[in-house]
Design a protein around this motif. Sequence first.
Motif, PDB file in Angstrom:
ATOM      1  N   ARG A 113       0.778  -1.285   0.131  1.00 12.80           N
ATOM      2  CA  ARG A 113       0.069  -0.087   0.098  1.00 12.80           C
ATOM      3  C   ARG A 113       0.781   1.185   0.035  1.00 12.80           C
ATOM      4  NH1 ARG A 113      -4.047  -1.054  -2.199  1.00 12.80           N
ATOM      5  NH2 ARG A 113      -5.249   0.862  -1.377  1.00 12.80           N
ATOM      6  N   LYS A 114       2.165   1.053  -0.044  1.00 12.38           N
ATOM      7  CA  LYS A 114       3.076   2.255  -0.192  1.00 12.38           C
ATOM      8  C   LYS A 114       2.709   3.071  -1.493  1.00 12.38           C
ATOM      9  CE  LYS A 114       7.283   1.810   0.239  1.00 12.38           C
ATOM     10  NZ  LYS A 114       8.727   1.589  -0.209  1.00 12.38           N
ATOM     11  N   LEU A 115       2.641   4.352  -1.409  1.00 14.29           N
ATOM     12  CA  LEU A 115       2.354   5.078  -2.472  1.00 14.29           C
ATOM     13  C   LEU A 115       3.324   5.223  -3.398  1.00 14.29           C
ATOM     14  CD1 LEU A 115      -0.039   7.018  -3.371  1.00 14.29           C
ATOM     15  CD2 LEU A 115       1.394   9.177  -2.536  1.00 14.29           C
ATOM     16  N   ASP A 116       4.627   5.029  -3.258  1.00 14.42           N
ATOM     17  CA  ASP A 116       5.531   5.020  -4.303  1.00 14.42           C
ATOM     18  C   ASP A 116       5.347   3.630  -5.031  1.00 14.42           C
ATOM     19  OD1 ASP A 116       6.554   7.467  -3.269  1.00 14.42           O
ATOM     20  OD2 ASP A 116       8.535   6.744  -2.753  1.00 14.42           O
ATOM     21  N   GLY A 117       5.078   2.705  -4.330  1.00 14.28           N
ATOM     22  CA  GLY A 117       4.992   1.446  -4.783  1.00 14.28           C
ATOM     23  C   GLY A 117       3.583   1.360  -5.826  1.00 14.28           C
ATOM     24  N   ARG A 118       2.758   1.893  -5.466  1.00 17.27           N
ATOM     25  CA  ARG A 118       1.435   2.158  -6.207  1.00 17.27           C
ATOM     26  C   ARG A 118       1.486   2.838  -7.486  1.00 17.27           C
ATOM     27  NH1 ARG A 118      -2.546   2.886  -0.851  1.00 17.27           N
ATOM     28  NH2 ARG A 118      -4.181   3.494  -2.480  1.00 17.27           N
ATOM     29  N   LEU A 119       2.192   4.074  -7.300  1.00 20.11           N
ATOM     30  CA  LEU A 119       2.488   4.855  -8.479  1.00 20.11           C
ATOM     31  C   LEU A 119       3.308   4.250  -9.598  1.00 20.11           C
ATOM     32  CD1 LEU A 119       3.024   8.275  -6.464  1.00 20.11           C
ATOM     33  CD2 LEU A 119       1.161   7.663  -8.209  1.00 20.11           C
ATOM     34  N   PHE A 233      -5.243   8.816 -11.144  1.00 21.10           N
ATOM     35  CA  PHE A 233      -6.298   8.015 -10.180  1.00 21.10           C
ATOM     36  C   PHE A 233      -5.673   7.182  -9.344  1.00 21.10           C
ATOM     37  CE2 PHE A 233      -5.835   5.330 -14.305  1.00 21.10           C
ATOM     38  CZ  PHE A 233      -4.917   4.390 -13.605  1.00 21.10           C
ATOM     39  N   VAL A 234      -4.384   7.154  -9.242  1.00 22.05           N
ATOM     40  CA  VAL A 234      -3.680   6.320  -8.022  1.00 22.05           C
ATOM     41  C   VAL A 234      -3.857   7.368  -6.840  1.00 22.05           C
ATOM     42  CG1 VAL A 234      -1.506   5.515  -7.261  1.00 22.05           C
ATOM     43  CG2 VAL A 234      -2.257   4.858  -9.584  1.00 22.05           C
ATOM     44  N   ILE A 235      -3.626   8.703  -7.193  1.00 18.67           N
ATOM     45  CA  ILE A 235      -3.611   9.536  -5.808  1.00 18.67           C
ATOM     46  C   ILE A 235      -4.910   9.625  -5.588  1.00 18.67           C
ATOM     47  CG2 ILE A 235      -3.496  12.245  -5.369  1.00 18.67           C
ATOM     48  CD1 ILE A 235      -0.641  11.111  -5.845  1.00 18.67           C
ATOM     49  N   ALA A 236      -5.938   9.671  -6.347  1.00 18.65           N
ATOM     50  CA  ALA A 236      -7.603   9.775  -5.840  1.00 18.65           C
ATOM     51  C   ALA A 236      -7.699   8.570  -4.963  1.00 18.65           C
ATOM     52  CB  ALA A 236      -8.277  10.008  -7.030  1.00 18.65           C
ATOM     53  N   ASP A 237      -7.239   7.489  -5.317  1.00 25.40           N
ATOM     54  CA  ASP A 237      -7.608   6.192  -4.728  1.00 25.40           C
ATOM     55  C   ASP A 237      -6.921   6.147  -3.320  1.00 25.40           C
ATOM     56  OD1 ASP A 237      -8.400   3.533  -4.362  1.00 25.40           O
ATOM     57  OD2 ASP A 237      -6.297   2.897  -4.577  1.00 25.40           O
ATOM     58  N   ALA A 238      -5.788   6.599  -3.172  1.00 22.70           N
ATOM     59  CA  ALA A 238      -4.895   6.677  -1.814  1.00 22.70           C
ATOM     60  C   ALA A 238      -5.700   7.986  -0.910  1.00 22.70           C
ATOM     61  CB  ALA A 238      -3.503   7.252  -1.893  1.00 22.70           C
ATOM     62  N   PHE A 239      -6.147   9.020  -1.853  1.00 19.03           N
ATOM     63  CA  PHE A 239      -6.584  10.236  -0.893  1.00 19.03           C
ATOM     64  C   PHE A 239      -8.220   9.951  -0.303  1.00 19.03           C
ATOM     65  CE2 PHE A 239      -9.698  14.267  -1.137  1.00 19.03           C
ATOM     66  CZ  PHE A 239      -8.915  14.768  -0.270  1.00 19.03           C
ATOM     67  N   LEU A 240      -8.991   9.040  -1.039  1.00 18.92           N
ATOM     68  CA  LEU A 240     -10.194   8.503  -0.846  1.00 18.92           C
ATOM     69  C   LEU A 240     -10.127   7.451   0.325  1.00 18.92           C
ATOM     70  CD1 LEU A 240     -12.413   8.337  -4.196  1.00 18.92           C
ATOM     71  CD2 LEU A 240     -12.564   9.888  -2.116  1.00 18.92           C
ATOM     72  N   GLU A 241      -9.069   6.485   0.292  1.00 20.44           N
ATOM     73  CA  GLU A 241      -8.694   5.461   1.260  1.00 20.44           C
ATOM     74  C   GLU A 241      -8.409   6.137   2.575  1.00 20.44           C
ATOM     75  OE1 GLU A 241      -4.785   3.591   1.380  1.00 20.44           O
ATOM     76  OE2 GLU A 241      -5.884   2.080   0.460  1.00 20.44           O
ATOM     77  N   LYS A 242      -7.919   7.507   2.677  1.00 23.29           N
ATOM     78  CA  LYS A 242      -7.797   7.972   4.009  1.00 23.29           C
ATOM     79  C   LYS A 242      -8.824   8.929   4.374  1.00 23.29           C
ATOM     80  CE  LYS A 242      -3.552  10.056   6.483  1.00 23.29           C
ATOM     81  NZ  LYS A 242      -3.624   8.852   7.264  1.00 23.29           N
ATOM     82  N   PHE A 243      -9.241   9.547   3.342  1.00 21.61           N
ATOM     83  CA  PHE A 243     -10.414  10.735   3.670  1.00 21.61           C
ATOM     84  C   PHE A 243     -11.661  10.683   3.324  1.00 21.61           C
ATOM     85  CE2 PHE A 243      -6.121  12.890   3.246  1.00 21.61           C
ATOM     86  CZ  PHE A 243      -5.839  13.129   4.575  1.00 21.61           C
ATOM     87  N   GLY A 244     -11.843   9.439   2.748  1.00 21.61           N
ATOM     88  CA  GLY A 244     -13.399   9.371   1.889  1.00 21.61           C
ATOM     89  C   GLY A 244     -14.302   9.168   2.861  1.00 21.61           C
ATOM     90  N   GLY A 245     -15.634   9.726   2.333  1.00 20.60           N
ATOM     91  CA  GLY A 245     -16.894   9.700   2.639  1.00 20.60           C
ATOM     92  C   GLY A 245     -17.997   9.879   1.647  1.00 20.60           C
ATOM     93  N   ASP A 246     -19.278  10.052   2.157  1.00 21.39           N
ATOM     94  CA  ASP A 246     -20.354   9.973   1.076  1.00 21.39           C
ATOM     95  C   ASP A 246     -20.709  11.024   0.232  1.00 21.39           C
ATOM     96  OD1 ASP A 246     -20.723   7.496   1.951  1.00 21.39           O
ATOM     97  OD2 ASP A 246     -22.053   7.847   3.668  1.00 21.39           O
ATOM     98  N   SER A 247     -19.903  12.076   0.491  1.00 24.97           N
ATOM     99  CA  SER A 247     -19.969  13.332  -0.089  1.00 24.97           C
ATOM    100  C   SER A 247     -18.728  14.314  -0.016  1.00 24.97           C
ATOM    101  CB  SER A 247     -21.244  14.445   0.355  1.00 24.97           C
ATOM    102  OG  SER A 247     -20.836  14.552   1.797  1.00 24.97           O
ATOM    103  N   LEU A 248     -18.739  15.132  -1.235  1.00 30.30           N
ATOM    104  CA  LEU A 248     -17.413  16.223  -1.005  1.00 30.30           C
ATOM    105  C   LEU A 248     -17.421  16.943   0.503  1.00 30.30           C
ATOM    106  CD1 LEU A 248     -17.405  17.874  -4.453  1.00 30.30           C
ATOM    107  CD2 LEU A 248     -15.919  15.700  -3.669  1.00 30.30           C
TER     108      LEU A 248
END
Length: 265
Positions: A113-119, A233-248
Motif C-alpha cells: 500500500r506504499k504510495l511510491d509502489g502504487r505509483l 487516479f492512483v492519488i485519488a484512490d489513496a486520497f479517498l482511502e484516507k479521507f473518503g466519505g459519502d459526499s465532498l
Amino acid sequence: MRNVLERASARETAARVAVGGVAKCLLAPFGIRVFGWVAEIGGIAAQHGGLTAEEIFARAEESPVRVADSEAERRIMARIDECKAAGDTLGGVVETVAVGLPPGLGSHAQWDRKLDGRLAHALMSVQAAKGVEIGLGFATARRPGSEVHDEIYFEQGSKPIRPPHQQRGRHRGRHVERRAGGGAHGLQAALHPHEPAALVDIDTKDEAKAAIERSDVVAIPAAAVIAEAVVAFVIADAFLEKFGGDSLAEIRRNLDGYLEHVRSF
C-alpha cells in the motif's frame, strides 16, 4: 480480435485517461492538481530551469510535442523528421508532478500500500514503459547518503530542527531539497520506441520478421497525457482511502480534521 496485439494496444489507455479526468475533478476542490509533460525525446532533454510545475505544464500545453523548452522542442521536432524519413521510431521520458498533496497518503507499514509502489505499478503498466524514477531515482544510487535525503531546517537558518514528533510550538521547518519525489523532481517514466523485431518461425525455425502494424514515429507526447491520468487516479484512490466519505462535504470535514491534527504537533 488477435492474440496479444489488442491487449497490448495503447488504444486501451483511452479508458485510463477518462478515469484520470474524473479523478482530477475529484481532487481539484481540495487543491490537489496533477500535471504531466514530456521531459525527453530521442535523447534530447528539456531544460526547465526554475519554472514551477504549473509554468512547465502551461508551456507544454502549447507545444506540439508537449515540451516546455522551446529550444529542445525545435531539436526534437527535427529529430522526429529525421527518424520519419529513415523509417525509424523514437522513445523518450515523460514526467508527472502532483502538487497540493496532504501528508500521509498511502501506508508506511504495508508494503503493498506504499504510495511510491502504487505509483510505480501504475506507470510501469503503461504500454512501452520500461523504467520509473521517483524523485532523483537512479541518481541516488550514485550519491553518498548525505546528498539523498530531504532534510528539515529552520526557516531562518540551516541548523536541523528536531524530528516532527518532538516539535512543539512556534518553530516550523521546511525541506530545502525535494530529492525523494516532491517539488520539481516528480515521477518520470521511460518508454521505449516501437520497432518490428526479428523473430524465429515456430514451424520452420527460420528467421522471420514480426508483423508490421501502423506505428507512430514517436508516441511520447500522448504517453505524457496517459501518465498524468494514471498518477491522478492512483492519488485519488489513496486520497479517498484516507479521507473518503459519502459526499465532498464529508471528505472536506475528514481532511480538515486531519490537517488540524497534523498542525498541532
